[in-house]
Enzyme design. Structure first.
Site, short mmCIF file in Angstrom:
data_model
loop_
_atom_site.label_atom_id
_atom_site.label_comp_id
_atom_site.label_asym_id
_atom_site.label_seq_id
_atom_site.Cartn_x
_atom_site.Cartn_y
_atom_site.Cartn_z
N HIS C 113 0.87 -1.18 0.00
CA HIS C 113 0.00 0.00 0.00
C HIS C 113 0.91 1.23 0.00
O HIS C 113 1.98 1.21 0.61
CB HIS C 113 -0.85 -0.05 1.27
CG HIS C 113 -1.93 0.99 1.35
ND1 HIS C 113 -1.68 2.29 1.68
CD2 HIS C 113 -3.27 0.91 1.14
CE1 HIS C 113 -2.82 2.98 1.70
NE2 HIS C 113 -3.79 2.16 1.37
N ASP C 190 2.65 -4.49 8.16
CA ASP C 190 1.51 -3.60 7.97
C ASP C 190 0.28 -4.48 8.08
O ASP C 190 -0.07 -5.20 7.16
CB ASP C 190 1.63 -2.94 6.59
CG ASP C 190 0.35 -2.22 6.19
OD1 ASP C 190 -0.62 -2.21 6.98
OD2 ASP C 190 0.33 -1.66 5.08
N GLN C 193 -4.91 -4.92 6.93
CA GLN C 193 -5.92 -5.83 6.40
C GLN C 193 -5.98 -7.16 7.14
O GLN C 193 -6.85 -7.98 6.85
CB GLN C 193 -5.67 -6.07 4.90
CG GLN C 193 -5.78 -4.82 4.06
CD GLN C 193 -7.20 -4.24 4.04
OE1 GLN C 193 -8.18 -4.92 4.39
NE2 GLN C 193 -7.31 -2.97 3.65
N LYS C 216 -10.59 0.23 10.21
CA LYS C 216 -10.76 -1.06 9.52
C LYS C 216 -11.06 -2.18 10.51
O LYS C 216 -11.31 -3.31 10.09
CB LYS C 216 -9.50 -1.39 8.70
CG LYS C 216 -9.22 -0.36 7.59
CD LYS C 216 -8.22 -0.88 6.59
CE LYS C 216 -7.48 0.25 5.88
NZ LYS C 216 -8.19 0.78 4.72
N CYS C 356 -4.70 2.42 -3.76
CA CYS C 356 -3.43 2.87 -3.18
C CYS C 356 -2.32 1.84 -3.39
O CYS C 356 -1.47 1.64 -2.51
CB CYS C 356 -3.57 3.19 -1.70
SG CYS C 356 -4.61 4.62 -1.40
#
Ligand SMILES: Cc1ncc(COP(=O)(O)O)c(C=O)c1O
Ligand SMILES: Cc1ncc(COP(=O)(O)O)c(C=O)c1O
Lengths: 398, 136, 398, 136
Positions: C113, C190, C193, C216, C356
């Site tokens: 991302h 990261d 998600q 999220k 992104c």
């Protein structure tokens, strides 16, 4: 009038005299409901989506920017949403700081909040920028008498509190702007304590940057505003990198979107920004002349009552001239924490300590003070409770 | 409600000046401060070769709770051996966790502080300052 | 079970098939109510106040930290609240970046991302750090076959998506951790998600940093989390300067508070953090085995249906193995915006564009894709609506 | 509801290939893109010395709305003088502000887009790309 205002703040029950608005102001129903409405009817990420929630969220976020801009008298495209006042100041220290060269200087004052001091210290350490300081006078005002001598062509930025969060003194902005202009220095105002006290007209003020946070203007925590002149926004490189602030991204290199997007990396604090927009819209409808008169009258009651209390020393102007309703004081032989605690037991919410202004307290040879701060919902009952509490403090501690 | 904090026993401790002030010739001394509120405590002791605390002095720039805790500490350890400091630490830990225990002794006065997280460090500061002198 | 979950999300009406949770997930009542309760009964600034609202706010903020820590299986003192996932990644790029020397390297991948790419490009430009990239294989997974060759002693950090926000591929963390350890490189995930799909056990994962954002994981926008090992938090200099992150401040120089405070300059996003704590607490009570099974079954329905649709190309693994329920696809002869718009008219919320991740799309020679992403409230009606919408798309556009 | 966007007139414009593709020998040419969605439009024109647009060609990588707008633009300006482009710009501005006006001509097809802020730029892109060629 105050009663009608006050009734819009569900947290303000009769047993609470909330005199800590300079730390965080309370939230009216107009804001609470705007945030809840967003979260329950149009919650989505902004900017990139075409489904109806995403469109509604994007429109609401854009409208919030316009509402903030209207409150400040500037175009929406010059409003950058940040995560708070501190983040806005750090943004300038990095992005405007990147345009400065070793040997350039920033002029601050001895009464600055740590958030308008530490970012500049970090810049100085990083880039060889010199920091200069204006002194504070006995009344707790920034001493502008040395302004001319401290300003020369090396000073690229003057960054000062519009209103002190400790002494309540209001800066003479016109003098600063005029003197800074002579050497071509830009002017940033830390408006954290000014913004809650009525609409601003930044273009008339003549400054170059303005920063404040949402939670002190009756909006959620986690959002803030940086306003800057268009040419500065265009000239400054971005600060944070990530989604939304880019034009083209390749693995090795990226190009930036136009401001304000350039400075809003990642998903913004959407609900909080919408709350801030609602707050600014609501603030724009209020009778400010009346509110200012009430705040001034209550502030005078505080100052008079404290002046009549033995052992009290007020850190700030004794008169109302160029003064906001933020009153910090020391009571000889007592500690701010004890005052605040006993005040709390009397239903009065105050704040004690250095208020993130250690150098200022050091200047007055105090470790801390006790602060009472007013907002548009403050009324005589708050001041009555304050002085009843103060009697109790004196009875217990002295 | 927080009235309860400033009950007579606490105020009496805070006003107890018996061990207030620096010692002339401490064998051990240490200062700690709490940068968040600017409070500062210096603890001096004069320790005998068998480990007994012959004399203790405290210099406190702080609130009533901090002053009271310094006095309570002095009263708990003067004339006693090193185990007394550990006992004071345990008692204070119990009290600040809200545990009413007959062993709490003088520290029992601080029980109402347990409900005020923002004040816990005020009470702890004298013991924080004292720890190095007792462990030296 | 899903029905019971779904009923806790007021925004999820029967006419809405919300398949855009990877952009922003919806908020359950448990979170909405926790935030509203804070704002209407204990709103105040944290940390420095002793009045009852300030104490309640401070306690709630600390409890939120503990709740997040529990969800991740780490001590609360290692949790830094940031303003989002992007802010957390920028923090590491600055503060860990400050420990790196010119010539040191950071290893990323081609599917990151922009928020896990641009901050490193900016670090590279600022400090002469080299960026290296792992490629992406035909299935949309980070290709780990080159890991050994790309890792040498100059690589100080490997920063990768735990789950891709485009392809849904799940990283083989154990391999990365083991290989990085050989050269002493730190590993950052990261987790934007991954975090929405169930509790994590960071200590077992063996990584050094973990980042994700609140919005999220069913919490408000404007808050995020950086977890890092204690020794790293202690070693890294602060990023933003301001109130709350200091020990002693003088005009010329300051010293820092211990982490996590050192990294939380200024007033934090209090309400949003409390919302995030409530979300983590709530997530911790859910039947994750069942949820994972449902998410997997629905994801398989998406994959099967798309595989059976002429002209569709899925950007990501075809099987469920090491795959999260995020499905991006291209439909030949159509543009993602048109797909999303027509889907919206069928009540289906999707997202179209480069998500992104421009370099990843470039790698697959696409300007954009259309993405359907699931969350714990997704059910068969959403998938039914998706395929009904897709028929409509094909009828109108092809 | 957003069905209304993809009504017959729009789809017909988007499928209208009459001006699709690059010109062989344009006198003026310009490309613009929208980095947010990756769309890209190239406009070529062949302009006579009196300013008349003899031929126009568009190359569009974009959505239906973008393609339709490129076709509408081509239809509005081919064979006309420079005023035609300004007229197209005004008509599009009116339409995207939701104003129904008999002067809107072919652009009236885009009226439903006015309610979709996220799609406005899709429709505008061909005119953005064309502006430099008309102002050259
Ligand atoms: C004068 C001043 N500047 C800056 C700040 C920092 O604002 P925040 O903590 O909301 O980022 C404050 C408030 O804390 C303030 O009073
Ligand atoms: C994989 C990944 N990383 C980082 C981010 C950035 O998160 P945020 O925009 O919430 O800061 C996102 C989401 O946008 C993401 O999906």
């Amino acid at each position: 009038m105050t009663q009608a205002l006050r009734s819009q703040f569900p947290i303000l029950t009769p047993s609470l005299a909330y005199l800590d608005s300079a730390a965080t102001a309370q939230m009216p129903l107009a804001v609470l409901d705007a945030v809840r409405a967003f979260e329950t009817s149009s919650r989505a990420n902004v900017k990139r989506g075409v489904h109806r929630l995403a469109e509604a969220a994007t429109d609401a976020y854009a409208a919030a920017r316009s509402d903030v801009a209207a409150y400040l008298g500037v175009p929406p495209s010059e409003i950058v949403f940040t995560s708070g006042c501190t983040a806005a100041l750090n943004l300038v220290a990095h992005s405007f700081g990147a345009l400065m060269k070793p040997g350039d200087a920033v002029l601050l004052s001895a009464l600055e909040h740590h958030s308008n001091l530490v970012p500049w210290q970090m810049l100085a350490a990083r880039s060889g920028i010199e920091l200069r300081f204006l002194d504070v006078d006995a009344e707790g005002r920034i001493d502008l008498s040395a302004l001319e001598t401290k300003l020369d062509a090396r000073v690229k930025l003057v960054s000062l509190a519009h209103v002190s969060n400790v002494t309540g003194s209001v800066l003479d902005v016109a003098s600063v702007v005029a003197t800074a202009a002579k050497v071509g220095a830009r002017v940033l105002l830390d408006g954290a304590q000014r913004a809650p006290h009525g609409p601003l007209d930044l273009k008339t003020l003549g400054v170059d940057f303005y920063a404040f946070g949402g939670h002190k203007v009756f909006a959620p925590h986690g959002v803030g505003v940086l306003w800057a002149r268009r040419e500065l926004l265009d000239a400054m490189p971005p600060f944070l990198g990530g989604g939304e602030m880019i034009a083209q991204v390749e693995l090795a290199h990226s190009t930036w979107a136009a401001a304000p997007a350039k400075f809003e990396a990642g998903t913004p604090p959407i609900g909080a920004a919408i709350g801030l927009g609602a707050a600014c819209r609501w603030l724009g409808t209020l009778p400010w002349a009346e509110i200012a008169a009430t705040e001034a009258r209550l502030c005078q009651r505080l100052l008079d009552g404290l002046a009549a209390t033995p052992g009290v020393r007020v850190l700030g102007p004794q008169s109302l001239q160029a003064r906001a309703p933020v009153v910090s004081f020391a009571l000889e032989g007592t500690h701010p924490h004890d005052i605040c605690q006993i005040m709390d037991s009397a239903g009065v919410a105050l704040r004690g300590g250095h208020h993130c202004a250690q150098p200022l307290h050091k200047r007055f040879d105090l470790a801390g003070t006790t602060r009472a701060s007013l907002a548009l919902y403050s009324d005589d009952s708050d001041i009555d409770a304050f002085f009843a509490g103060l009697s109790k403090v004196r009875k217990i501690l002295l | 409600m927080s009235d309860a904090l400033y009950h007579d026993a606490i105020l009496a401790l805070a006003k107890d000046r018996r061990h207030a002030g620096r010692l002339d010739a401490p064998t051990h001394s240490h200062t700690s401060d709490n940068p968040l509120c600017g409070d500062r405590v210096t603890i001096d002791i004069e320790r005998a070769s068998d480990g007994t605390v012959r004399r203790i002095g405290h210099f406190v720039r702080g609130c009533v709770l901090c002053q009271a805790a310094a006095a309570a500490l002095a009263a708990s350890v003067e004339g006693r051996g090193p185990a007394a400091f550990a006992a004071a630490e345990s008692a204070l830990a119990r009290v600040l966790a809200g545990q009413n225990d007959p062993e709490n002794g003088v520290w029992a006065a601080f029980l109402p502080v347990a409900r005020h997280t923002s004040r816990l460090d005020c009470v702890r500061l004298p013991l924080v300052a004292a720890k190095p002198v007792f462990e030296a």
